[in-house]
Design a protein around this motif. Structure first.
Motif, PDB file in Angstrom:
ATOM      1  N   VAL A  52       0.830  -1.209   0.000  1.00  0.00           N
ATOM      2  CA  VAL A  52       0.000   0.000   0.000  1.00  0.00           C
ATOM      3  C   VAL A  52       0.865   1.259   0.000  1.00  0.00           C
ATOM      4  CG1 VAL A  52      -1.683   1.336   1.334  1.00  0.00           C
ATOM      5  CG2 VAL A  52      -2.048  -1.109   0.943  1.00  0.00           C
ATOM      6  N   ALA A  53       1.914   1.297   0.817  1.00  0.00           N
ATOM      7  CA  ALA A  53       2.792   2.472   0.851  1.00  0.00           C
ATOM      8  C   ALA A  53       3.456   2.692  -0.505  1.00  0.00           C
ATOM      9  CB  ALA A  53       3.841   2.322   1.944  1.00  0.00           C
ATOM     10  N   THR A  54       3.886   1.621  -1.136  1.00  0.00           N
ATOM     11  CA  THR A  54       4.538   1.720  -2.438  1.00  0.00           C
ATOM     12  C   THR A  54       3.541   2.176  -3.499  1.00  0.00           C
ATOM     13  OG1 THR A  54       6.079  -0.022  -1.776  1.00  0.00           O
ATOM     14  CG2 THR A  54       5.927   0.457  -4.135  1.00  0.00           C
TER      15      THR A  54
ATOM     16  N   LEU B 238       1.278   6.056  -7.376  1.00  0.00           N
ATOM     17  CA  LEU B 238       0.080   6.760  -7.840  1.00  0.00           C
ATOM     18  C   LEU B 238       0.225   8.280  -7.755  1.00  0.00           C
ATOM     19  CD1 LEU B 238      -2.778   4.529  -6.410  1.00  0.00           C
ATOM     20  CD2 LEU B 238      -2.022   4.715  -8.799  1.00  0.00           C
ATOM     21  N   SER B 239       1.089   8.757  -6.868  1.00  0.00           N
ATOM     22  CA  SER B 239       1.296  10.202  -6.770  1.00  0.00           C
ATOM     23  C   SER B 239       2.049  10.758  -7.968  1.00  0.00           C
ATOM     24  CB  SER B 239       2.040  10.551  -5.473  1.00  0.00           C
ATOM     25  OG  SER B 239       3.413  10.216  -5.569  1.00  0.00           O
TER      26      SER B 239
ATOM     27  N   ASP C  94      -8.281  -1.529   0.208  1.00  0.00           N
ATOM     28  CA  ASP C  94      -7.327  -0.410   0.246  1.00  0.00           C
ATOM     29  C   ASP C  94      -6.865  -0.044  -1.164  1.00  0.00           C
ATOM     30  OD1 ASP C  94      -7.479  -0.325   3.009  1.00  0.00           O
ATOM     31  OD2 ASP C  94      -5.555  -1.358   3.322  1.00  0.00           O
ATOM     32  N   THR C  95      -6.579  -1.050  -1.974  1.00  0.00           N
ATOM     33  CA  THR C  95      -6.111  -0.811  -3.344  1.00  0.00           C
ATOM     34  C   THR C  95      -7.196  -0.132  -4.168  1.00  0.00           C
ATOM     35  OG1 THR C  95      -4.655  -2.734  -3.211  1.00  0.00           O
ATOM     36  CG2 THR C  95      -5.171  -1.919  -5.419  1.00  0.00           C
ATOM     37  N   GLU C  96      -8.404  -0.653  -4.096  1.00  0.00           N
ATOM     38  CA  GLU C  96      -9.501  -0.075  -4.863  1.00  0.00           C
ATOM     39  C   GLU C  96      -9.803   1.347  -4.399  1.00  0.00           C
ATOM     40  OE1 GLU C  96     -12.367  -3.210  -4.454  1.00  0.00           O
ATOM     41  OE2 GLU C  96     -11.398  -4.401  -6.020  1.00  0.00           O
ATOM     42  N   ALA C  97      -9.671   1.614  -3.099  1.00  0.00           N
ATOM     43  CA  ALA C  97      -9.889   2.973  -2.587  1.00  0.00           C
ATOM     44  C   ALA C  97      -8.814   3.928  -3.109  1.00  0.00           C
ATOM     45  CB  ALA C  97      -9.903   2.973  -1.063  1.00  0.00           C
ATOM     46  N   LEU C  98      -7.561   3.476  -3.141  1.00  0.00           N
ATOM     47  CA  LEU C  98      -6.480   4.320  -3.657  1.00  0.00           C
ATOM     48  C   LEU C  98      -6.642   4.590  -5.152  1.00  0.00           C
ATOM     49  CD1 LEU C  98      -3.396   2.822  -1.800  1.00  0.00           C
ATOM     50  CD2 LEU C  98      -4.280   5.150  -1.584  1.00  0.00           C
ATOM     51  N   LEU C  99      -7.071   3.593  -5.894  1.00  0.00           N
ATOM     52  CA  LEU C  99      -7.264   3.768  -7.327  1.00  0.00           C
ATOM     53  C   LEU C  99      -8.459   4.676  -7.609  1.00  0.00           C
ATOM     54  CD1 LEU C  99      -6.536   0.141  -8.544  1.00  0.00           C
ATOM     55  CD2 LEU C  99      -5.056   2.137  -8.801  1.00  0.00           C
ATOM     56  N   GLY C 100      -9.443   4.619  -6.737  1.00  0.00           N
ATOM     57  CA  GLY C 100     -10.616   5.476  -6.895  1.00  0.00           C
ATOM     58  C   GLY C 100     -11.546   4.982  -7.979  1.00  0.00           C
ATOM     59  N   GLU C 101     -12.646   5.655  -8.101  1.00  0.00           N
ATOM     60  CA  GLU C 101     -13.651   5.210  -9.066  1.00  0.00           C
ATOM     61  C   GLU C 101     -13.323   5.590 -10.499  1.00  0.00           C
ATOM     62  OE1 GLU C 101     -17.150   8.335  -8.461  1.00  0.00           O
ATOM     63  OE2 GLU C 101     -16.704   7.178  -6.648  1.00  0.00           O
TER      64      GLU C 101
ATOM     65  N   SER D  86       1.677 -10.763   1.970  1.00  0.00           N
ATOM     66  CA  SER D  86       0.290 -11.199   2.118  1.00  0.00           C
ATOM     67  C   SER D  86      -0.213 -11.641   0.746  1.00  0.00           C
ATOM     68  CB  SER D  86      -0.580 -10.083   2.710  1.00  0.00           C
ATOM     69  OG  SER D  86      -0.665  -8.982   1.841  1.00  0.00           O
ATOM     70  N   PRO D  87      -1.238 -12.509   0.722  1.00  0.00           N
ATOM     71  CA  PRO D  87      -1.638 -13.134  -0.541  1.00  0.00           C
ATOM     72  C   PRO D  87      -2.160 -12.149  -1.591  1.00  0.00           C
ATOM     73  CG  PRO D  87      -2.811 -14.111   1.339  1.00  0.00           C
ATOM     74  CD  PRO D  87      -2.020 -12.979   1.857  1.00  0.00           C
ATOM     75  N   TYR D  88      -1.727 -12.377  -2.827  1.00  0.00           N
ATOM     76  CA  TYR D  88      -2.235 -11.674  -4.005  1.00  0.00           C
ATOM     77  C   TYR D  88      -2.096 -10.149  -3.923  1.00  0.00           C
ATOM     78  CZ  TYR D  88      -4.105 -16.338  -4.549  1.00  0.00           C
ATOM     79  OH  TYR D  88      -4.232 -17.707  -4.625  1.00  0.00           O
ATOM     80  N   ALA D  89      -1.068  -9.670  -3.278  1.00  0.00           N
ATOM     81  CA  ALA D  89      -0.829  -8.229  -3.146  1.00  0.00           C
ATOM     82  C   ALA D  89      -0.041  -7.747  -4.355  1.00  0.00           C
ATOM     83  CB  ALA D  89      -0.084  -7.934  -1.846  1.00  0.00           C
ATOM     84  N   ASN D  90      -0.730  -7.721  -5.489  1.00  0.00           N
ATOM     85  CA  ASN D  90      -0.115  -7.369  -6.763  1.00  0.00           C
ATOM     86  C   ASN D  90      -1.112  -6.589  -7.606  1.00  0.00           C
ATOM     87  OD1 ASN D  90       2.238  -9.291  -6.407  1.00  0.00           O
ATOM     88  ND2 ASN D  90       0.548 -10.752  -6.416  1.00  0.00           N
ATOM     89  N   VAL D  91      -0.609  -5.615  -8.356  1.00  0.00           N
ATOM     90  CA  VAL D  91      -1.459  -4.873  -9.283  1.00  0.00           C
ATOM     91  C   VAL D  91      -0.626  -4.468 -10.493  1.00  0.00           C
ATOM     92  CG1 VAL D  91      -1.068  -2.604  -8.207  1.00  0.00           C
ATOM     93  CG2 VAL D  91      -3.179  -3.019  -9.490  1.00  0.00           C
ATOM     94  N   ILE D  92      -1.239  -4.567 -11.668  1.00  0.00           N
ATOM     95  CA  ILE D  92      -0.622  -4.038 -12.888  1.00  0.00           C
ATOM     96  C   ILE D  92      -1.267  -2.691 -13.152  1.00  0.00           C
ATOM     97  CG2 ILE D  92      -0.173  -4.373 -15.344  1.00  0.00           C
ATOM     98  CD1 ILE D  92      -0.591  -7.398 -14.884  1.00  0.00           C
TER      99      ILE D  92
END
Length: 132
Positions: free
Chosen positions: A52-54, A59-60, A83-90, A119-125
């Motif tokens: 999340v910190a990374t 994203l900034s 948390d990821t979906e909230a950071l990415l936003g709608e 933690s499991p599946y903590a990945n995003v492209i």
């Protein structure tokens, strides 16, 4: 010395080089990184730095058009998914694929940013957009 933004030289370079449609991965410490894909290894120990910190730092600085996550994150790691979906936003659509398909997609990214997340599946492209 750089005053603001990403201090990691390798990450700052990759972010600056991204063009429309290019992709990078923010990954946990266990995701296999395909041969030939640049590895930006930030992992110090389990949990440091966190996914999340990374993601917040990236994203900034990165204009993201859309993102991809493994659908398995929802039953296995609901807090991180939220948390990821909230950071990415709608305004940033997230496509969910199988973890196997996710790993296949990583073959075509510019770089994988390896965090200390354990933690499991903590990945995003993240796919780069344009600012105009």
């Amino acid at each position: 010395m750089k005053k603001t933004g990403t201090l990691n030289a390798q990450l700052a370079r990759v972010l600056a080089e991204l063009g429309h449609g290019d992709a990078i991965v923010i990954a946990d410490c266990g995701l296999p990184i395909p041969a030939g894909v640049e590895r930006i290894d930030l992992a110090l120990t389990q949990g440091i730095p966190s996914f999340v910190a990374t993601l917040k730092v990236v994203l900034s600085e990165m204009q993201v058009e859309h993102a991809v996550m493994a659908k398995e994150v929802h039953p296995a790691n609901t807090a991180l998914a939220a948390d990821t979906e909230a950071l990415l936003g709608e305004h940033i659509p997230v496509r969910l694929v199988s973890h196997a398909d996710f790993k296949t997609l990583t073959r075509n990214v510019r770089a994988v940013v390896r965090t200390g997340e354990a933690s499991p599946y903590a990945n995003v492209i993240l796919y780069s957009g344009v600012v105009f």
